[in-house]
Design a protein around this motif. Structure first.
Motif, PDB file in Angstrom:
ATOM      1  N   PHE A  56       1.033   3.400   0.992  1.00  0.00           N
ATOM      2  CA  PHE A  56       2.329   3.637   0.346  1.00  0.00           C
ATOM      3  C   PHE A  56       2.557   5.143   0.310  1.00  0.00           C
ATOM      4  CE2 PHE A  56       5.226   1.531  -2.944  1.00  0.00           C
ATOM      5  CZ  PHE A  56       6.161   2.549  -2.894  1.00  0.00           C
ATOM      6  N   VAL A  57       3.534   5.603   1.091  1.00  0.00           N
ATOM      7  CA  VAL A  57       3.829   7.030   1.158  1.00  0.00           C
ATOM      8  C   VAL A  57       5.230   7.267   0.593  1.00  0.00           C
ATOM      9  CG1 VAL A  57       4.411   8.886   2.770  1.00  0.00           C
ATOM     10  CG2 VAL A  57       2.287   7.636   3.057  1.00  0.00           C
ATOM     11  N   ALA A  58       5.335   8.225  -0.311  1.00  0.00           N
ATOM     12  CA  ALA A  58       6.655   8.609  -0.821  1.00  0.00           C
ATOM     13  C   ALA A  58       7.048   9.949  -0.212  1.00  0.00           C
ATOM     14  CB  ALA A  58       6.627   8.704  -2.339  1.00  0.00           C
ATOM     15  N   ILE A  59       8.344  10.127   0.024  1.00  0.00           N
ATOM     16  CA  ILE A  59       8.859  11.402   0.529  1.00  0.00           C
ATOM     17  C   ILE A  59       9.820  11.969  -0.500  1.00  0.00           C
ATOM     18  CG2 ILE A  59      10.123  12.554   2.380  1.00  0.00           C
ATOM     19  CD1 ILE A  59       9.272  10.319   4.253  1.00  0.00           C
ATOM     20  N   VAL A  60       9.559  13.211  -0.907  1.00  0.00           N
ATOM     21  CA  VAL A  60      10.463  13.886  -1.838  1.00  0.00           C
ATOM     22  C   VAL A  60      10.895  15.214  -1.218  1.00  0.00           C
ATOM     23  CG1 VAL A  60       9.376  12.860  -3.885  1.00  0.00           C
ATOM     24  CG2 VAL A  60       8.594  15.100  -3.084  1.00  0.00           C
ATOM     25  N   GLY A  61      11.947  15.797  -1.776  1.00  0.00           N
ATOM     26  CA  GLY A  61      12.426  17.082  -1.267  1.00  0.00           C
ATOM     27  C   GLY A  61      13.892  17.238  -1.592  1.00  0.00           C
ATOM     28  N   ALA A  62      14.341  18.493  -1.590  1.00  0.00           N
ATOM     29  CA  ALA A  62      15.718  18.786  -1.987  1.00  0.00           C
ATOM     30  C   ALA A  62      16.712  18.143  -1.020  1.00  0.00           C
ATOM     31  CB  ALA A  62      15.924  20.297  -2.021  1.00  0.00           C
ATOM     32  N   SER A  63      17.924  17.994  -1.480  1.00  0.00           N
ATOM     33  CA  SER A  63      18.985  17.394  -0.682  1.00  0.00           C
ATOM     34  C   SER A  63      19.142  18.129   0.647  1.00  0.00           C
ATOM     35  CB  SER A  63      20.282  17.470  -1.488  1.00  0.00           C
ATOM     36  OG  SER A  63      21.291  16.785  -0.818  1.00  0.00           O
ATOM     37  N   GLY A  64      19.232  17.383   1.733  1.00  0.00           N
ATOM     38  CA  GLY A  64      19.481  17.980   3.041  1.00  0.00           C
ATOM     39  C   GLY A  64      18.239  18.363   3.820  1.00  0.00           C
ATOM     40  N   CYS A  65      17.045  18.060   3.294  1.00  0.00           N
ATOM     41  CA  CYS A  65      15.821  18.494   3.991  1.00  0.00           C
ATOM     42  C   CYS A  65      15.396  17.509   5.074  1.00  0.00           C
ATOM     43  CB  CYS A  65      14.688  18.749   2.999  1.00  0.00           C
ATOM     44  SG  CYS A  65      14.085  17.251   2.205  1.00  0.00           S
ATOM     45  N   GLY A  66      16.121  16.409   5.234  1.00  0.00           N
ATOM     46  CA  GLY A  66      15.855  15.540   6.381  1.00  0.00           C
ATOM     47  C   GLY A  66      15.147  14.230   6.063  1.00  0.00           C
ATOM     48  N   ARG A 199       5.034  -2.245  -6.763  1.00  0.00           N
ATOM     49  CA  ARG A 199       3.585  -1.959  -6.695  1.00  0.00           C
ATOM     50  C   ARG A 199       2.788  -3.259  -6.592  1.00  0.00           C
ATOM     51  NH1 ARG A 199       0.743   2.617  -8.409  1.00  0.00           N
ATOM     52  NH2 ARG A 199      -0.598   1.346  -9.699  1.00  0.00           N
ATOM     53  N   ARG A 200       3.216  -4.267  -7.345  1.00  0.00           N
ATOM     54  CA  ARG A 200       2.510  -5.550  -7.312  1.00  0.00           C
ATOM     55  C   ARG A 200       2.651  -6.186  -5.918  1.00  0.00           C
ATOM     56  NH1 ARG A 200       3.043 -10.433  -7.261  1.00  0.00           N
ATOM     57  NH2 ARG A 200       5.308 -10.389  -7.205  1.00  0.00           N
ATOM     58  N   ILE A 201       3.871  -6.163  -5.395  1.00  0.00           N
ATOM     59  CA  ILE A 201       4.125  -6.746  -4.073  1.00  0.00           C
ATOM     60  C   ILE A 201       3.316  -5.997  -3.013  1.00  0.00           C
ATOM     61  CG2 ILE A 201       5.898  -6.934  -2.273  1.00  0.00           C
ATOM     62  CD1 ILE A 201       7.872  -7.493  -4.650  1.00  0.00           C
ATOM     63  N   HIS A 202       3.276  -4.692  -3.155  1.00  0.00           N
ATOM     64  CA  HIS A 202       2.543  -3.889  -2.187  1.00  0.00           C
ATOM     65  C   HIS A 202       1.060  -4.238  -2.187  1.00  0.00           C
ATOM     66  CE1 HIS A 202       0.448  -0.037  -1.037  1.00  0.00           C
ATOM     67  NE2 HIS A 202       1.065  -0.411   0.055  1.00  0.00           N
ATOM     68  N   ARG A 203       0.517  -4.425  -3.380  1.00  0.00           N
ATOM     69  CA  ARG A 203      -0.914  -4.797  -3.456  1.00  0.00           C
ATOM     70  C   ARG A 203      -1.137  -6.187  -2.870  1.00  0.00           C
ATOM     71  NH1 ARG A 203      -1.215  -1.925  -8.444  1.00  0.00           N
ATOM     72  NH2 ARG A 203      -0.751  -3.788  -9.643  1.00  0.00           N
ATOM     73  N   ALA A 204      -0.179  -7.092  -3.125  1.00  0.00           N
ATOM     74  CA  ALA A 204      -0.363  -8.481  -2.689  1.00  0.00           C
ATOM     75  C   ALA A 204      -0.171  -8.649  -1.182  1.00  0.00           C
ATOM     76  CB  ALA A 204       0.610  -9.393  -3.435  1.00  0.00           C
ATOM     77  N   ASN A 205       0.808  -7.948  -0.592  1.00  0.00           N
ATOM     78  CA  ASN A 205       1.081  -8.266   0.818  1.00  0.00           C
ATOM     79  C   ASN A 205       0.722  -7.150   1.787  1.00  0.00           C
ATOM     80  OD1 ASN A 205       3.086  -6.402   0.839  1.00  0.00           O
ATOM     81  ND2 ASN A 205       4.762  -7.836   1.238  1.00  0.00           N
ATOM     82  N   ALA A 206       0.190  -6.041   1.241  1.00  0.00           N
ATOM     83  CA  ALA A 206      -0.353  -4.979   2.091  1.00  0.00           C
ATOM     84  C   ALA A 206       0.632  -4.437   3.117  1.00  0.00           C
ATOM     85  CB  ALA A 206      -1.619  -5.475   2.806  1.00  0.00           C
ATOM     86  N   ALA A 207       1.926  -4.444   2.785  1.00  0.00           N
ATOM     87  CA  ALA A 207       2.887  -3.810   3.688  1.00  0.00           C
ATOM     88  C   ALA A 207       2.666  -2.297   3.672  1.00  0.00           C
ATOM     89  CB  ALA A 207       4.312  -4.127   3.232  1.00  0.00           C
ATOM     90  N   THR A 208       3.031  -1.668   4.760  1.00  0.00           N
ATOM     91  CA  THR A 208       3.039  -0.208   4.820  1.00  0.00           C
ATOM     92  C   THR A 208       4.417   0.230   4.323  1.00  0.00           C
ATOM     93  OG1 THR A 208       1.615  -0.322   6.747  1.00  0.00           O
ATOM     94  CG2 THR A 208       2.758   1.767   6.373  1.00  0.00           C
ATOM     95  N   ILE A 209       4.443   1.136   3.350  1.00  0.00           N
ATOM     96  CA  ILE A 209       5.736   1.492   2.754  1.00  0.00           C
ATOM     97  C   ILE A 209       5.995   2.997   2.873  1.00  0.00           C
ATOM     98  CG2 ILE A 209       7.127   1.453   0.643  1.00  0.00           C
ATOM     99  CD1 ILE A 209       5.646  -0.997  -0.277  1.00  0.00           C
ATOM    100  N   VAL A 210       7.177   3.332   3.361  1.00  0.00           N
ATOM    101  CA  VAL A 210       7.644   4.721   3.324  1.00  0.00           C
ATOM    102  C   VAL A 210       8.889   4.727   2.435  1.00  0.00           C
ATOM    103  CG1 VAL A 210       8.381   6.736   4.634  1.00  0.00           C
ATOM    104  CG2 VAL A 210       6.762   5.126   5.652  1.00  0.00           C
TER     105      VAL A 210
END
Ligand SMILES: Nc1ncnc2c1ncn2[C@@H]1O[C@H](COP(=O)(O)OP(=O)(O)OP(=O)(O)O)[C@@H](O)[C@H]1O
Ligand SMILES: [Mg+2]
Length: 278
Positions: A56-66, A199-210
């Motif tokens: 599970f990867v999150a992407i953060v950053g100011a508006s307009g950074c892509g 988070r529960r779904i992610h643990r249960a089904n092991a999807a890769t999440i961005v």
């Protein structure tokens, strides 16, 4: 005798029977320019990132950074100017059912009811009418929309439509989930509930999440790693990855804990440094 499929919800059955899914993402040397030849603006440059299967990867950053640009390329909606994206080892050449997408515009079918919208994907994949309806009702319950199942999208608020879009993607049980500010339009309570559920779904089904978000707290609560992007046209340099921060806080994260807030502060500093000094 084999257990009748109709006794188990489609989604649950898929989860129980699924072998380990390969759904790793390899992003290498990605750049994206927009505009006419000779007047191009490079929105994003030199983005390289590997995401493991089930991460599970999150992407953060100011508006307009892509951030959205990167997600649209992963989804196959846009082609990069340079670089490659592999999902499970295969190059991304367009949208595919291996990747479920929740973006800011909900993309619901206005002529179908809420339940039919959610059941649409499973039906396309050959699930019978009754089981697809059962799966739809399961995911609609998850997002708190049981009582709106027979309504049409146009009769719902923006936040409710967003929840239908989330239920619809989850009902497809994709190996990769790409989510661009999926909870941005929701009230605080629903947002917290759906974070816990995701988070529960992610643990249960092991999807890769961005997962792209403007909320650093949400990123730290959900992700295994947080990718901090900076730059963007407004800063005179293309958007790029500033730093990747691992979140080693275990499964039971307490947003009020000192450790949680230390990670949050560190990421906030990275986001703001990036937008001040370019
Ligand atoms: N279709 C397009 N044509 C031209 N420029 C674009 C296009 N899409 C995005 N851009 C530019 O690319 C840059 C990155 O945009 P993007 O939407 O990826 O940012 P973002 O990080 O998702 O921002 P936000 O947090 O506001 O959603 C911006 O400078 C934007 O103006
Ligand atoms: Mg965006």
């Amino acid at each position: 005798m084999r257990e009748s499929e109709s006794t188990v919800s489609t989604a649950a059955a898929a989860t129980l029977s699924r072998p380990e899914r390969q759904s790793d993402i390899g992003i290498s040397g990605l750049s994206k320019s927009y505009g006419l030849p000779g007047h191009e603006v490079m929105a994003m440059n030199d983005v390289t990132l590997d995401v493991a299967s089930g991460e599970f990867v999150a992407i953060v950053g100011a508006s307009g950074c892509g951030k959205s640009t990167l997600l649209r390329i992963l989804a196959g909606f846009e082609k990069p100017s340079t670089g490659t994206v592999l999902v499970a080892g295969a190059p991304v050449t367009g949208p595919g059912s291996d990747r479920g997408v929740v973006f800011q515009d909900y993309g619901l079918f206005p002529w179908l009811t809420v339940r039919e919208n959610v059941a649409y994907g499973p039906r396309q994949h050959g699930v019978g009418r009754r089981d697809a309806r059962r799966a739809a009702d399961h995911f609609l319950e998850l997002v708190g929309l049981t009582r709106s199942a027979s309504k049409f999208p146009g009769q719902l608020s923006g936040g409710m439509q967003q929840r239908v879009a989330i239920a619809r993607v989850l009902a497809n049980d994709p190996a990769v989930l790409l989510m661009d500010e999926p909870f941005g339009a929701l009230d605080a309570l629903t947002r917290t509930e759906l974070q816990t559920e995701l988070r529960r779904i992610h643990r249960a089904n092991a999807a890769t999440i961005v997962f792209v978000t403007h909320s650093i707290e949400e990123a730290v609560y959900l992700a295994d790693r947080v990718v901090v992007m900076t730059g963007g046209a407004a800063h005179g340099v293309p958007g790029h990855i500033r730093q990747i921060v691992p979140v080693n806080l275990g499964d039971d994260r307490d947003p009020s804990s000192l450790e949680f807030n230390a990670v949050k502060r560190m990421i906030a500093d990275l986001v703001h440094e990036g937008s001040d000094h370019v």
